[in-house]
Design an enzyme around this catalytic site. Structure first.
Site, PDB file in Angstrom:
ATOM      1  N   ASP A 197       0.818  -1.218   0.000  1.00 38.79           N
ATOM      2  CA  ASP A 197       0.000   0.000   0.000  1.00 38.79           C
ATOM      3  C   ASP A 197       0.845   1.258   0.000  1.00 38.79           C
ATOM      4  OD1 ASP A 197      -1.842  -2.197   1.215  1.00 38.79           O
ATOM      5  OD2 ASP A 197      -3.116  -0.576   0.454  1.00 38.79           O
ATOM      6  N   ASN A 233       1.643  -3.036   4.143  1.00 38.83           N
ATOM      7  CA  ASN A 233       0.690  -3.872   3.409  1.00 38.83           C
ATOM      8  C   ASN A 233      -0.301  -4.444   4.421  1.00 38.83           C
ATOM      9  OD1 ASN A 233      -0.118  -5.050   0.825  1.00 38.83           O
ATOM     10  ND2 ASN A 233       0.368  -7.006   1.787  1.00 38.83           N
TER      11      ASN A 233
HETATM   12  C1  MRU Z   1      -1.946  -4.424  -5.101  1.00 41.57           C
HETATM   13  S1  MRU Z   1      -2.843  -4.502  -3.801  1.00 41.57           S
HETATM   14  C2  MRU Z   1      -1.707  -4.220  -2.478  1.00 41.57           C
HETATM   15  C3  MRU Z   1      -2.437  -3.872  -1.265  1.00 41.57           C
HETATM   16  O1  MRU Z   1      -3.291  -2.797  -1.516  1.00 41.57           O
HETATM   17  C4  MRU Z   1      -3.209  -5.068  -0.709  1.00 41.57           C
HETATM   18  O2  MRU Z   1      -2.310  -6.099  -0.425  1.00 41.57           O
HETATM   19  C5  MRU Z   1      -3.893  -4.623   0.513  1.00 41.57           C
HETATM   20  O3  MRU Z   1      -3.311  -4.597   1.570  1.00 41.57           O
HETATM   21  C6  MRU Z   1      -5.270  -4.137   0.363  1.00 41.57           C
HETATM   22  O4  MRU Z   1      -5.836  -3.773   1.566  1.00 41.57           O
HETATM   23  P1  MRU Z   1      -7.363  -3.376   1.584  1.00 41.57           P
HETATM   24  O5  MRU Z   1      -7.624  -2.998   3.022  1.00 41.57           O
HETATM   25  O6  MRU Z   1      -8.135  -4.576   1.162  1.00 41.57           O
HETATM   26  O7  MRU Z   1      -7.514  -2.205   0.657  1.00 41.57           O
END
Ligand code: MRU
Length: 364
Positions: free
Chosen positions: A240, A250
Site C-alpha cells: 500500500d 501492506n
Molecule cells: C496491489 S494490492 C496491495 C495492497 O493494496 C493489498 O495487499 C492490501 O493490503 C489491500 O488492503 P485493503 O484494506 O483490502 O484495501
C-alpha cells in the site's frame, strides 16, 4: 482485468446513465457480482471506506475518476478531491491518483476542465494495466532467478488480494502468480484467508478459481507450520505504500509472514507499481496506518463471536522493514527495497541475478 469479469471499475457517461463511477462491489463477492453506482463523490468516498473498491492501484484509479465525477457534476472539485484523498490513509496511490486528476483539472481551461480530469483518470487506468503486465513479466524473471527449478513447480504463498480486483490489469503479486501458472511453473498457490475482512478467502480464491490456478486456502495462523514443512518456496505480496527507506506497508499479517520467511530461508517478494513508492515518507514508522472498526474483529449482530464492548486493536496494515524484503518488483524491474530511491533516477531493468547473488539467505 480478469477474463469475462464484470468491470472492476468503469466510468459511465451521460449516455450510459451517468455520470457515475461504477464499481464491482467487492463487499458482495464471492456470492454476488453486483455493480455499485457512485453518482457523486460522497457515494464514492463511502464505497472506498466500506472496501467496495479496495487495493492500492485501483484506489488511485477510483480517486482520479472521482475528481472527474465532481467536475462533470459541477461540484466543488477542490473539496471533493480533498475528501477523496483522505478517504483512506495508508495506500498512497489514492492520493497520487486524486492529485493527478486534480492537476489536469486545474491546468485546463474552464470549458475543458472536466474532460481533462476524465482524460487523466483514463490515462492512469490504462497505465496501470500496462504496469501490471510489466510487473508480471519482471516478477516471473525474478522468481526464475531466485528459486530452484522444481519439477512439480513452485509453491507460492500470498496474503490479502492483489489481483485484477485491485488494478486496471491482472494486479500486482497475483499477476506474477498468474504468469507463473501460464509458464507452467506453478504447483500451488497458498492463500492466507487474511483476517479480519477475509480478502484472501473471499476475493483471492475467487480470482484464482477463475484463472484456473491450483490453490489452497489456509487460516492465517496455519502459515507457520506450512513453512516448517518446507511447503512454501516464496511469498508474494503487494504493498500500500513503500517509504523512502524501503519499508513496506501492506495488509496486516504481512510482517509476520516476512519474519517466518526469513526464519525459513524463503524469499519474500513485494510486487507494487512505482506509484506505490512514496519518497516523501522517510521511514516505515512515518506511514499512517489505518485503524478500523471493532466490529470487523468482534463480528456483529447474530454472528457476534466476541463479547460486546470488548476493547479491540484493529490496524488494517502493518509495516515490514526493508531487511526482511528480498526484492521489490515494479513495472521497471526488480530492486532491493533499500534502493527505492533509484526509482526517482529512472532505474530500469530487472536485477534478478544480482539480487540472487547478494542474498545469502535464499535457498537458491
Ligand atoms: C496491489 S494490492 C496491495 C495492497 O493494496 C493489498 O495487499 C492490501 O493490503 C489491500 O488492503 P485493503 O484494506 O483490502 O484495501
Amino acid at each position: 482485468m480478469a477474463d469475462d469479469m464484470t468491470a472492476v471499475l468503469r466510468w459511465a457517461d451521460r449516455a450510459d446513465g451517468g455520470p457515475a463511477v461504477v464499481l464491482l462491489d467487492q463487499t458482495r463477492l464471492p456470492a454476488r457480482e453486483e455493480e455499485r453506482w457512485c453518482r457523486d463523490v460522497p457515494a464514492l468516498v463511502a464505497a472506498v471506506r466500506e472496501l467496495a473498491v479496495r487495493g492500492a492501484p485501483v484506489l488511485g484509479i477510483a480517486g482520479a475518476y472521482g475528481v472527474a465525477l465532481a467536475a462533470e457534476r459541477g461540484d466543488d472539485v477542490e473539496a471533493a478531491a480533498d475528501d477523496l484523498a483522505g478517504a483512506r490513509p495508508t495506500a498512497v496511490n489514492l492520493r497520487v491518483g486524486v492529485e493527478r486528476a486534480r492537476a489536469a483539472w486545474r491546468a485546463a481551461g474552464p470549458g475543458d476542465a472536466a474532460a481533462a480530469a476524465l482524460g487523466a483518470a483514463r490515462e492512469l487506468h490504462a497505465e496501470d494495466a500496462r504496469a501490471s503486465a510489466a510487473m508480471a513479466g519482471h516478477g516471473l524473471d525474478l522468481l526464475a532467478g531466485l528459486l530452484p527449478a522444481r519439477e512439480t513447480g513452485w509453491r507460492l504463498l500470498t496474503h490479502c488480494n492483489t489481483g485484477a480486483l485491485v488494478s486496471g490489469g491482472d494486479g500486482t503479486a497475483l499477476a506474477v502468480v498468474r504468469a507463473a501458472h501460464a509458464a507452467g511453473r506453478l504447483e500451488r498457490l497458498w492463500i492466507d484467508e487474511t483476517r479480519p475482512l477475509l480478502q484472501g478467502a473471499r476475493l483471492t480464491t475467487w480470482e484464482a478459481a477463475r484463472w484456473g490456478l491450483p490453490h489452497t486456502l489456509l487460516a492465517d495462523n496455519a502459515a507457520g507450520s506450512l513453512f516448517a514443512a518446507g511447503a512454501v518456496d516464496a511469498v508474494l505480496i503487494g504493498a500500500d505504500r513503500v517509504s523512502a527507506d524501503g519499508s513496506v506497508a501492506n495488509k496486516v499479517g504481512s510482517y509476520p509472514l516476512a519474519v517466518l520467511a526469513r526464519h525459513h530461508g524463503v524469499p519474500f517478494v513485494v510486487v507494487a507499481p512505482v506509484s506505490t513508492v512514496d519518497l516523501d515518507t522517510a521511514r516505515g514508522a512515518d506511514i499512517a496506518i489505518e485503524q478500523r472498526g471493532a466490529e470487523e474483529v468482534t463480528g456483529s449482530g447474530d454472528g457476534r463471536h466476541a463479547p460486546a464492548g470488548v476493547a479491540v486493536h484493529n490496524p488494517a496494515f502493518d509495516v515490514t522493514p526493508p531487511e526482511l524484503v528480498s526484492a521489490l518488483v515494479t513495472e521497471r524491474g526488480a530492486l532491493r527495497p533499500t534502493e527505492v530511491r533509484r526509482l526517482a533516477a529512472g532505474h530500469e531493468g530487472p536485477r534478478a541475478t544480482e539480487l540472487r547473488q547478494a542474498d545469502g539467505m535464499m535457498k537458491a
